[in-house]
Motif scaffolding. Sequence first.
Motif, mmCIF file in Angstrom:
data_model
loop_
_atom_site.group_PDB
_atom_site.id
_atom_site.type_symbol
_atom_site.label_atom_id
_atom_site.label_comp_id
_atom_site.label_asym_id
_atom_site.label_seq_id
_atom_site.Cartn_x
_atom_site.Cartn_y
_atom_site.Cartn_z
ATOM 1 N N SER A 477 0.811 -1.214 0.000
ATOM 2 C CA SER A 477 0.000 0.000 0.000
ATOM 3 C C SER A 477 0.845 1.266 0.000
ATOM 4 N N GLU A 478 2.093 1.192 0.537
ATOM 5 C CA GLU A 478 2.915 2.403 0.571
ATOM 6 C C GLU A 478 3.784 2.568 -0.664
ATOM 7 N N ALA A 479 3.754 1.615 -1.577
ATOM 8 C CA ALA A 479 4.667 1.645 -2.719
ATOM 9 C C ALA A 479 4.358 2.813 -3.653
ATOM 10 N N SER A 480 5.398 3.568 -4.003
ATOM 11 C CA SER A 480 5.267 4.589 -5.042
ATOM 12 C C SER A 480 5.932 4.135 -6.340
ATOM 13 N N PRO A 502 -2.587 3.191 -3.588
ATOM 14 C CA PRO A 502 -2.996 4.520 -4.057
ATOM 15 C C PRO A 502 -1.846 5.469 -4.353
ATOM 16 N N ASN A 503 -0.628 5.155 -3.883
ATOM 17 C CA ASN A 503 0.500 6.089 -4.026
ATOM 18 C C ASN A 503 1.363 5.824 -5.249
ATOM 19 N N LEU A 525 -5.306 6.190 -10.096
ATOM 20 C CA LEU A 525 -3.953 6.449 -9.570
ATOM 21 C C LEU A 525 -3.538 7.855 -9.989
ATOM 22 N N GLU A 526 -3.987 8.839 -9.263
ATOM 23 C CA GLU A 526 -3.852 10.230 -9.675
ATOM 24 C C GLU A 526 -2.406 10.704 -9.729
ATOM 25 N N SER A 527 -1.499 10.009 -9.041
ATOM 26 C CA SER A 527 -0.084 10.416 -9.057
ATOM 27 C C SER A 527 0.740 9.656 -10.084
ATOM 28 N N LEU A 528 0.105 8.775 -10.843
ATOM 29 C CA LEU A 528 0.836 7.899 -11.762
ATOM 30 C C LEU A 528 1.538 8.715 -12.852
ATOM 31 N N GLY A 547 -8.428 10.948 -18.682
ATOM 32 C CA GLY A 547 -8.491 12.360 -18.294
ATOM 33 C C GLY A 547 -8.255 12.595 -16.818
ATOM 34 N N ASN A 548 -8.389 11.534 -15.993
ATOM 35 C CA ASN A 548 -8.168 11.685 -14.548
ATOM 36 C C ASN A 548 -6.691 11.718 -14.187
ATOM 37 N N LEU A 549 -5.826 11.283 -15.083
ATOM 38 C CA LEU A 549 -4.388 11.188 -14.797
ATOM 39 C C LEU A 549 -3.692 12.406 -15.400
ATOM 40 N N LYS A 550 -3.205 13.275 -14.539
ATOM 41 C CA LYS A 550 -2.680 14.563 -14.986
ATOM 42 C C LYS A 550 -1.162 14.584 -15.141
ATOM 43 N N TYR A 551 -0.476 13.539 -14.652
ATOM 44 C CA TYR A 551 0.980 13.608 -14.603
ATOM 45 C C TYR A 551 1.673 12.522 -15.424
ATOM 46 N N LEU A 552 0.927 11.798 -16.248
ATOM 47 C CA LEU A 552 1.529 10.719 -17.018
ATOM 48 C C LEU A 552 2.591 11.251 -17.978
#
Length: 927
Positions: A477-480, A502-503, A525-528, A547-552
């Motif tokens: 769960s903590e994996a980025s 989630p991270n 995964l908004e930080s993906l 469209g939900n992923l802003k940083y790909l």
Amino acid sequence: MGTSAVTVVEILAILVLLQTALFCCSGANFNGSCIKIEREALVKFKTSLSINSSDSLPSWEGDDCCRWEGVTCENTTGHVVKLDLSWASVQGKVSLHLGNLSNLLYLDLSSNNGLAIDSLHFPSSLKYLNLRSVLLDKCDNWLQSINMLPFLLESDLSSCGLSITGHVSHVNLTSLEVLTLSWNNFNSTIPNWLFNITNLQHLDLSYSAFRGSLSTEMGNLNSLAFLDLSYNSLVGKIPKTLNKLCNLSELHLESNKFSGEISGPFGNSSSCIQNSLENLYLFNNSFSGSLPNNLGQFKCLKYLLLSRNSFCGPIPVSIGQLYNLDVLDFSHNSLQGNVSELHFLKLRGLTKLIMSGNSLVFDIDPKWVPPFQLSNIDLSSCKLGPWFPQWLKTQKSIAFLHMSNASISDSVPGWFENISSNVVGLDLSYNQVFGNLPNLREFNTSSEAGIPDPMAISRYILLKSNKFDASFTHYHSEASILDISNNLLHGQIPHNISKVMPNLRFLSLSNNYLNGTIPTSLCGLESLEILHLSKNHLSGRIPSCWGNLKYLSVIDLSNNMLSGHVPMSLGSQKFLVSLHLQNNNLQGNILMSLRQLESLETLDLSMNAFDGFIPSWIGESLSLLKVLNVHSNKFEGEIPLQLCSLASLQILNLANNMMTGTIPTCFGGFTAIVMHENRGLWDYQVSYNPYVYSEEDSYGENIQAYVKGIELEYTSTIRFLYSIDLSGNNFFGEIPKELMNLSGLQNLNLSRNELDGHIPWNIGKLKSLESLDLSKNDLYGSIPPSISDLNFLSQLNLSFNHLSGRIPLGNQLQTLDDRSIYIGNNGLCGFPLNNCSEDVDELPKGHEKVGNTSKDDSDVLWFYSGLGMGFVAGFVGVCSVLYFKDSWRYACFQLVDRVYDKLWITVAIKANQLKGKLHRNKFEVNA
């Protein structure tokens, strides 16, 4: 007694009166506020500055300058003794004349990046001077000004833009103890006057472009406790005289070009440096030879960093005697031999053990209990296996565990979970670890664990290139960062992945056996930033929720069984630099929405069923493209000229489509290929990850290219590839001579088209060309002699054209002795084909070239053309005689129209016949 007492009182009174009179005469008038002339000096200094909007000197008003912020006065005399404007945000370009502050002891103007001083004049009383980050590039007299300060104890002139060291005939800095000149650009040898400042205790010359060798006079600085020469361009051996520095506790020589052995300064058992040295930084140089056997006698050592050199041989056992050692880093050398318990015998204070990048073999008793508790362990590329190291189970504070390429052929032991609660970074890549994925406990966030809060919510797990054969059901769960690529994973990607991890910012599951669809929960995964799912058995449609992923920045879904259309929402990724959808079953046109991907550098849509035209907006909107690969689809139409605007393009592949038209001449202007440019990055990492010290957490750009007759995959070498592949289409016309301007081009494939005309005579300008394929076209004429100038050419295919004449000789061309290179060109002769007859020239005699035809055929063409024109002219002349009779005039011109049409049709047919005859004649003559 009474008289004596009265006399003493009188004397004291007189002294007080004299002192008062002295102050009055000097004009100081100290009455509890600062001295007037010193206040005026400060006011003059302030007025020369421009204060920014966050005015940091608002208190500099009124007569009492001793109350101004940053100003300190001596309690009894009122003299200004300290001026401290650190971080005051003062700006301006001034001449620093503070001579009227005659009692100034402390001056600090550091960290005012907008402050520039073009001339320096200091009060001779100064003891502490700090001008860090103040621009002094116009101060040619800085050294002379400093040298006039006999009481100076500390001076910091780092990051001042200094570019000359200057020269003084006599060093007056006899009191100087601390000198910092780092982060300048001297570009010179270390000046000799420094070695005469014998009271120096702290000398920092790092990051200042010093070059040359290190003088033996460095040993004269007997008081030195700290010496930093790191990040310069110093060369040669370290002088032996360094072992005379009996007070030296910290030595920084890292990131230079030092070479040779280190046994001179550090291998003498009688040298006094071994009794004082605590921190030794020699990493990132070119040191060689074996490590000194007496390193164990440096009992004070806490930090020993020797990485990234060329040290060889075994590690001396005496290392195990360094009971004060905290950090031991021997990584990236050529060390070899066995490592046993003796090497760690007394290292009870060790917290970081870094030995990666060597050929060391750990021969440790499984029952061994280490004397230390490590937080950082990096033993990558050492031989630890075949079993998982048993001594690790005694380590309860591991934050970073790196054991990639460590010859481990074992499953992860059950006790590993017990030591994992503090693990921030885990790297077990490139082993033969099998079975289930490792379980990691949730972070221990208690204060005893010593893990900072930012780290308590993020960890990286690198398990790629192993034999894990479980389903993907272990959640971290903590994996980025999670990389389990190139394993034997099966089953589906969890449909609730965004909830259980989630991270995630980096997810790589490529080259496994995962099946099913791509879950829409990935879009949660908004930080993906990097998604790599290639080389699996994924099927179904691509989700439409991007469209939900802003940083790909990277999407790689290649080499699966995905079908349907590309969703419009992919066009919303404004930071996307790499998009790989190749080798699927996708179809439809290239969506207009993709034109919004203005950051895109790689677009690979090859090996699908896309159709329609190559859109012109690719050249207009995707201006940063370096790779455009759309081969093996169903594209048709002509090449849009707008592609010529792609100044960064290095790889263009339009092969195996149904495209037509001519090759644009403007292709010869691809800037990156002409200039051999290699812009930007080709490996993409997450944007910010300060806790990862692995080089394996990035996505490496990759491309499949048909080069030298075979299909090759380019990964780390892609940055050096310059290629154009237009093969397998219906392109016609001549090969543009402008293409020969692409001097950096390595691969040119124009085969299997309908190109005609001659091979450009200036093909020898393609100096970097390694592979050339012009086969299966309608090219004719001779092979240009300049082709022998292609010194790097290792693959050539000119087969199945209509080429004729002698094959050129010389240079690299003589090494290409495969006859199949020229098969299907019956008019060719010479090595490696049959020998040419003596009278064979570039063209058979009597067929002198005129343009793209020979002279005799040109004459025939002109004959037919002239015949037609003459017939029409004569016929009109006859008709003109009958012009005045209406009926005759009308009939005459009707006949002219019909005859004219038929005649030009005949001429056109004859011209085509003659063109074909030209080729046949060449072959017959050569035969």
